[in-house]
Design a protein around this motif. Structure first.
Motif, PDB file in Angstrom:
ATOM      1  N   ASP A   1      10.619   8.054  -1.950  1.00  0.00           N
ATOM      2  CA  ASP A   1      11.473   6.884  -2.180  1.00  0.00           C
ATOM      3  C   ASP A   1      11.055   5.693  -1.309  1.00  0.00           C
ATOM      4  O   ASP A   1      11.889   4.943  -0.802  1.00  0.00           O
ATOM      5  N   GLY A   2       9.746   5.548  -1.130  1.00  0.00           N
ATOM      6  CA  GLY A   2       9.217   4.421  -0.390  1.00  0.00           C
ATOM      7  C   GLY A   2       9.329   4.531   1.115  1.00  0.00           C
ATOM      8  O   GLY A   2       8.959   3.600   1.828  1.00  0.00           O
TER       9      GLY A   2
ATOM     10  N   ARG B   1       0.810  -1.218   0.000  1.00  0.00           N
ATOM     11  CA  ARG B   1       0.000   0.000   0.000  1.00  0.00           C
ATOM     12  C   ARG B   1       0.841   1.264   0.000  1.00  0.00           C
ATOM     13  O   ARG B   1       0.331   2.356  -0.215  1.00  0.00           O
ATOM     14  N   ILE B   2       2.125   1.120   0.299  1.00  0.00           N
ATOM     15  CA  ILE B   2       2.978   2.305   0.451  1.00  0.00           C
ATOM     16  C   ILE B   2       3.502   2.723  -0.920  1.00  0.00           C
ATOM     17  O   ILE B   2       4.191   1.954  -1.592  1.00  0.00           O
ATOM     18  N   PRO B   3       3.167   3.927  -1.380  1.00  0.00           N
ATOM     19  CA  PRO B   3       3.613   4.361  -2.709  1.00  0.00           C
ATOM     20  C   PRO B   3       5.122   4.629  -2.727  1.00  0.00           C
ATOM     21  O   PRO B   3       5.738   4.833  -1.676  1.00  0.00           O
ATOM     22  N   ARG B   4       5.688   4.602  -3.923  1.00  0.00           N
ATOM     23  CA  ARG B   4       7.093   4.966  -4.052  1.00  0.00           C
ATOM     24  C   ARG B   4       7.277   6.433  -3.702  1.00  0.00           C
ATOM     25  O   ARG B   4       8.189   6.813  -2.965  1.00  0.00           O
ATOM     26  N   ASN B   5       6.406   7.251  -4.239  1.00  0.00           N
ATOM     27  CA  ASN B   5       6.398   8.679  -3.936  1.00  0.00           C
ATOM     28  C   ASN B   5       4.954   9.150  -3.890  1.00  0.00           C
ATOM     29  O   ASN B   5       4.116   8.659  -4.647  1.00  0.00           O
ATOM     30  N   GLY B   6       4.672  10.060  -3.012  1.00  0.00           N
ATOM     31  CA  GLY B   6       3.313  10.579  -2.919  1.00  0.00           C
ATOM     32  C   GLY B   6       2.826  10.635  -1.481  1.00  0.00           C
ATOM     33  O   GLY B   6       3.546  11.104  -0.585  1.00  0.00           O
TER      34      GLY B   6
END
Length: 398
Positions: A153-154, A125-130
């Motif tokens: 960056d995660g 569920r954790i975006p790379r960026n955002g």
């Protein structure tokens, strides 16, 4: 006396908003402390360095103030629609008890980032960026908090340029939504427990005071500063060095708690230090904040000072900020009147360390005011991680 030894428990020391505390994952606690009871309380008291008759918490992680004598227990939530369960314990500095009666709004900002750090959130569920939205179940009061946590960056973005008065260094902004902050919760009380937006609170030895008694964010007693001899511009020393003033505030708090139905007997207030809060309000005027920053009369809609655990808070408790925003949105409350009256969906208030903006969405339903959410921004940062060490004798607490 038989020699004792220390045990170590994984823990994370975090700042959230203008508070900091020790965060534990429920599954990392000794088995006897995974449920409420004397063992859990003994571990938290010892970890923070309480009870300390010197009032310094030298032998623990506490920093001798209500803002820093705090503990949090997190676990993966089994409640539908929620990611993490958040349990908050306000650790008394000089007494041997932990108050579980309310939430900490400041540390709420650290719950989402810490849940990610502790592996309680599905990595997918954790975006790379955002930004990741984390739904938190606040177990003390039975409420939902939605945290919007920035990710780069995660990893949780902790550093940034968001400035928060009362915190020295800027950090990344964490936006919080407190859903239905004034609905009936674990206390079973309405937003205005007496049904009035302004009450007459009789306090023997002090007098009869106008008061707004509200359950929103945290049960709070709002007073007019002028009615109790203040301007609303006070800093900590003006009140915390005055033992007579502190005693008066505690008397007001006890009688307000009784009128709100939070206690059945005045003596119960002594074992319920965390709630309710007492705050006093005044129209805006210029003052110098504790940092030396100049706050102009036009920089805030009103001034608010709040008591926490028997002392004037150095800034503002997050839960009390929710109460302020909620009360400001309801015409006729003392908070609303100090801000100029009328309907509003946000308010900026001055506190000892500077200013803070909080929003609330309020509407009338069948003649009663309902607040669907309160909104504010905070920041959070991990200060240290590793293990807390406490004496093994804590496991034998009764």
């Amino acid at each position: 006396m038989a020699a004792d030894h220390q045990i170590k428990i994984p823990a994370t020391y975090m700042r959230g908003g203008t508070s900091k505390g020790v965060f534990f994952r429920l599954d990392d606690l000794p088995e006897a402390a995974r449920q409420p009871g004397p063992v859990r309380d003994a571990i938290l008291l010892r970890a923070l360095g309480s009870p300390d008759p010197y009032g310094k918490q030298i032998d623990g992680m506490g920093n001798a103030s209500s803002s820093t004598s705090k503990s949090v227990i997190l676990s993966r939530s089994t409640r539908p629609g929620h990611d993490v369960d958040y349990l908050f314990g306000q650790v008394s500095i000089d007494q041997p008890f932990v108050d579980w009666s309310g939430n900490c709004g400041n540390l709420s900002a650290a719950v989402g980032p810490c849940a990610i750090h502790m592996g309680l959130i599905d990595p997918a569920r954790i975006p790379r960026n955002g930004e990741i939205t984390i739904r938190i179940w606040q177990a003390n009061i039975g409420k939902t908090i939605v945290a919007h946590v920035p990710v780069v960056d995660g990893q949780v973005q902790e550093l940034g340029d968001f400035e928060l008065d009362g915190v020295t260094f800027p950090a990344a902004e964490v936006r919080l939504e407190f859903l239905d902050p004034a609905d009936e919760g674990e206390e079973g009380g309405a937003m205005f427990p007496t049904g009035k937006v302004v009450d007459r609170l009789e306090v023997p030895g002090i007098g009869t005071l106008d008061a707004t008694l509200i359950n929103a964010g945290i049960p709070t007693i709002f007073l007019n500063a002028a009615d109790i001899g203040y301007t609303g511009r006070e800093l900590q020393d003006a009140i915390n060095s005055d033992d007579a003033a502190l005693a008066r505030f505690e008397t007001i708090r006890a009688h307000g708690a009784l009128k709100m139905g939070l206690i059945k007997d005045l003596a119960e207030a002594a074992t319920r230090q965390h709630t309710p809060k007492v705050a006093f309000v005044a129209p805006p005027s210029a003052y110098t904040a504790s940092s030396g920053k100049q706050i102009g009369a036009g920089d805030a809609d009103l001034l608010v000072r709040a008591m926490s655990m028997g002392k004037l808070h150095h800034a503002m408790m997050g839960t009390a900020a929710v109460a302020i925003g909620t009360a400001a949105a309801v015409p006729g409350t003392l908070v609303n009147l100090a801000a100029g009256g009328g309907e509003r969906n946000s308010v900026r208030f001055g506190h000892p360390s500077g200013t803070l903006r909080v929003g609330a969405e309020a509407r009338q339903v069948d003649g009663d005011w309902k607040v669907t959410k309160a909104l504010m921004s905070r920041s959070a940062r991990i200060l240290m991680e590793g293990w807390i060490r406490v004496p093994a004798s804590c496991l034998s607490a009764r």
